[in-house]
Write a protein that holds these residues in place. Structure first.
Motif, PDB file in Angstrom:
ATOM      1  N   GLY A  15     -86.204  83.671 112.702  1.00 27.19           N
ATOM      2  CA  GLY A  15     -87.231  83.351 112.225  1.00 27.19           C
ATOM      3  C   GLY A  15     -87.261  82.409 111.250  1.00 27.19           C
ATOM      4  O   GLY A  15     -87.943  82.365 110.088  1.00 27.19           O
ATOM      5  N   LEU A  16     -86.214  81.368 111.075  1.00 26.64           N
ATOM      6  CA  LEU A  16     -85.951  80.432 110.289  1.00 26.64           C
ATOM      7  C   LEU A  16     -86.627  79.177 110.324  1.00 26.64           C
ATOM      8  O   LEU A  16     -87.046  78.991 111.348  1.00 26.64           O
ATOM      9  N   THR A  17     -87.099  78.605 109.101  1.00 27.09           N
ATOM     10  CA  THR A  17     -87.962  77.328 109.054  1.00 27.09           C
ATOM     11  C   THR A  17     -86.772  76.294 109.330  1.00 27.09           C
ATOM     12  O   THR A  17     -85.548  76.404 109.339  1.00 27.09           O
ATOM     13  N   GLN A  18     -87.163  75.216 109.771  1.00 27.18           N
ATOM     14  CA  GLN A  18     -86.373  74.218 110.098  1.00 27.18           C
ATOM     15  C   GLN A  18     -85.490  73.812 108.934  1.00 27.18           C
ATOM     16  O   GLN A  18     -84.234  73.600 108.967  1.00 27.18           O
ATOM     17  N   GLY A  19     -85.885  73.752 107.628  1.00 26.68           N
ATOM     18  CA  GLY A  19     -85.252  73.404 106.684  1.00 26.68           C
ATOM     19  C   GLY A  19     -84.086  74.628 106.356  1.00 26.68           C
ATOM     20  O   GLY A  19     -82.942  74.129 105.835  1.00 26.68           O
ATOM     21  N   GLN A  20     -84.465  75.824 106.430  1.00 25.79           N
ATOM     22  CA  GLN A  20     -83.546  76.860 106.288  1.00 25.79           C
ATOM     23  C   GLN A  20     -82.186  76.627 107.335  1.00 25.79           C
ATOM     24  O   GLN A  20     -81.285  77.009 106.849  1.00 25.79           O
ATOM     25  N   LEU A  21     -82.748  76.327 108.335  1.00 25.80           N
ATOM     26  CA  LEU A  21     -81.873  76.225 109.311  1.00 25.80           C
ATOM     27  C   LEU A  21     -80.709  75.160 109.207  1.00 25.80           C
ATOM     28  O   LEU A  21     -79.461  75.292 109.258  1.00 25.80           O
ATOM     29  N   GLN A  22     -81.201  73.866 108.641  1.00 28.26           N
ATOM     30  CA  GLN A  22     -80.423  72.888 108.240  1.00 28.26           C
ATOM     31  C   GLN A  22     -79.586  73.117 107.199  1.00 28.26           C
ATOM     32  O   GLN A  22     -78.326  72.876 107.315  1.00 28.26           O
ATOM     33  N   ALA A  23     -80.114  74.081 106.095  1.00 30.23           N
ATOM     34  CA  ALA A  23     -79.009  74.445 105.190  1.00 30.23           C
ATOM     35  C   ALA A  23     -78.136  75.261 105.852  1.00 30.23           C
ATOM     36  O   ALA A  23     -76.962  75.173 105.058  1.00 30.23           O
ATOM     37  N   LYS A  24     -78.314  76.426 106.450  1.00 33.44           N
ATOM     38  CA  LYS A  24     -77.296  77.318 106.885  1.00 33.44           C
ATOM     39  C   LYS A  24     -76.286  76.345 107.855  1.00 33.44           C
ATOM     40  O   LYS A  24     -75.110  76.743 107.573  1.00 33.44           O
ATOM     41  N   ILE A  25     -76.711  75.577 108.500  1.00 32.89           N
ATOM     42  CA  ILE A  25     -75.836  74.502 109.361  1.00 32.89           C
ATOM     43  C   ILE A  25     -74.868  73.819 108.444  1.00 32.89           C
ATOM     44  O   ILE A  25     -73.488  73.810 108.851  1.00 32.89           O
ATOM     45  N   GLN A  26     -75.426  73.327 107.375  1.00 30.45           N
ATOM     46  CA  GLN A  26     -74.667  72.480 106.609  1.00 30.45           C
ATOM     47  C   GLN A  26     -73.712  73.445 105.609  1.00 30.45           C
ATOM     48  O   GLN A  26     -72.103  73.060 105.587  1.00 30.45           O
ATOM     49  N   ALA A  27     -73.990  74.513 105.311  1.00 31.46           N
ATOM     50  CA  ALA A  27     -73.176  75.564 104.634  1.00 31.46           C
ATOM     51  C   ALA A  27     -71.976  76.024 105.738  1.00 31.46           C
ATOM     52  O   ALA A  27     -71.029  76.208 105.173  1.00 31.46           O
ATOM     53  N   ILE A  28     -72.225  76.270 106.852  1.00 29.01           N
ATOM     54  CA  ILE A  28     -71.379  76.860 108.057  1.00 29.01           C
ATOM     55  C   ILE A  28     -70.242  75.595 108.047  1.00 29.01           C
ATOM     56  O   ILE A  28     -68.964  75.979 108.201  1.00 29.01           O
ATOM     57  N   GLN A  29     -70.724  74.194 108.275  1.00 26.08           N
ATOM     58  CA  GLN A  29     -69.998  73.192 108.342  1.00 26.08           C
ATOM     59  C   GLN A  29     -68.862  73.097 107.071  1.00 26.08           C
ATOM     60  O   GLN A  29     -67.586  72.820 107.385  1.00 26.08           O
ATOM     61  N   LYS A  30     -69.522  73.501 105.930  1.00 24.42           N
ATOM     62  CA  LYS A  30     -68.662  73.153 104.876  1.00 24.42           C
ATOM     63  C   LYS A  30     -67.566  74.343 104.853  1.00 24.42           C
ATOM     64  O   LYS A  30     -66.375  73.803 104.673  1.00 24.42           O
ATOM     65  N   VAL A  31     -67.999  75.710 105.337  1.00 21.27           N
ATOM     66  CA  VAL A  31     -66.843  76.775 105.025  1.00 21.27           C
ATOM     67  C   VAL A  31     -65.732  76.295 106.191  1.00 21.27           C
ATOM     68  O   VAL A  31     -64.738  76.561 105.980  1.00 21.27           O
ATOM     69  N   LEU A  32     -66.361  75.725 107.413  1.00 17.97           N
ATOM     70  CA  LEU A  32     -65.332  75.253 108.494  1.00 17.97           C
ATOM     71  C   LEU A  32     -64.315  74.337 108.060  1.00 17.97           C
ATOM     72  O   LEU A  32     -63.323  74.515 108.340  1.00 17.97           O
ATOM     73  N   ARG A  33     -64.716  73.330 107.218  1.00 10.91           N
ATOM     74  CA  ARG A  33     -64.028  72.303 106.914  1.00 10.91           C
ATOM     75  C   ARG A  33     -62.851  72.888 105.788  1.00 10.91           C
ATOM     76  O   ARG A  33     -61.849  72.426 105.723  1.00 10.91           O
ATOM     77  N   ARG A  34     -63.254  73.964 105.007  1.00  9.19           N
ATOM     78  CA  ARG A  34     -62.180  74.418 104.277  1.00  9.19           C
ATOM     79  C   ARG A  34     -61.177  75.223 105.006  1.00  9.19           C
ATOM     80  O   ARG A  34     -60.050  75.357 104.452  1.00  9.19           O
ATOM     81  N   GLY A  35     -61.524  75.744 106.231  1.00 10.25           N
ATOM     82  CA  GLY A  35     -60.646  76.518 106.957  1.00 10.25           C
ATOM     83  C   GLY A  35     -59.878  77.747 106.393  1.00 10.25           C
ATOM     84  O   GLY A  35     -58.694  78.126 106.901  1.00 10.25           O
ATOM     85  N   LYS A  36     -60.485  78.467 105.562  1.00 12.40           N
ATOM     86  CA  LYS A  36     -59.896  79.801 105.037  1.00 12.40           C
ATOM     87  C   LYS A  36     -60.486  80.892 105.754  1.00 12.40           C
ATOM     88  O   LYS A  36     -59.789  82.028 105.355  1.00 12.40           O
ATOM     89  N   LEU A  37     -61.550  80.839 106.302  1.00  7.69           N
ATOM     90  CA  LEU A  37     -62.239  81.970 107.115  1.00  7.69           C
ATOM     91  C   LEU A  37     -62.130  81.808 108.353  1.00  7.69           C
ATOM     92  O   LEU A  37     -62.177  80.924 109.200  1.00  7.69           O
ATOM     93  N   THR A  38     -62.199  82.818 109.292  1.00 10.32           N
ATOM     94  CA  THR A  38     -62.043  82.809 110.812  1.00 10.32           C
ATOM     95  C   THR A  38     -63.544  82.781 111.077  1.00 10.32           C
ATOM     96  O   THR A  38     -64.422  82.881 110.241  1.00 10.32           O
ATOM     97  N   LEU A  39     -63.632  82.372 112.319  1.00 11.20           N
ATOM     98  CA  LEU A  39     -65.166  82.130 112.994  1.00 11.20           C
ATOM     99  C   LEU A  39     -65.877  83.516 112.981  1.00 11.20           C
ATOM    100  O   LEU A  39     -66.984  83.578 112.657  1.00 11.20           O
TER     101      LEU A  39
END
Length: 63
Positions: A15-39
């Motif tokens: 039940g996420l709003t579009q803005g919340q979803l975009q924020a979550k996607i951007q945060a996940i992308q940032k974590v992925l770039r750091r490469g310290k956590l597994t999927l």
């Protein structure tokens, strides 16, 4: 399943709003770039499916 389908499924499930979803996607992308956590760790931390994290990882376009 494409990125749009994965996103829409996640929106319906959480039940996420579009803005919340975009924020979550951007945060996940940032974590992925750091490469310290597994999927799995990212999925658990952000409370999304593993498939969602994989789709965000495979999508190289900024949101």
């Amino acid at each position: 399943m494409g990125i749009e389908e994965a996103i829409l499924q996640e929106v319906r499930e959480q039940g996420l709003t579009q803005g919340q979803l975009q924020a979550k996607i951007q945060a996940i992308q940032k974590v992925l770039r750091r490469g310290k956590l597994t999927l799995h760790e990212i999925a658990e931390g952000f409370e999304v499916s593993l498939e969602f994290v994989r789709q965000v990882k495979s999508d190289k376009t900024p949101r």
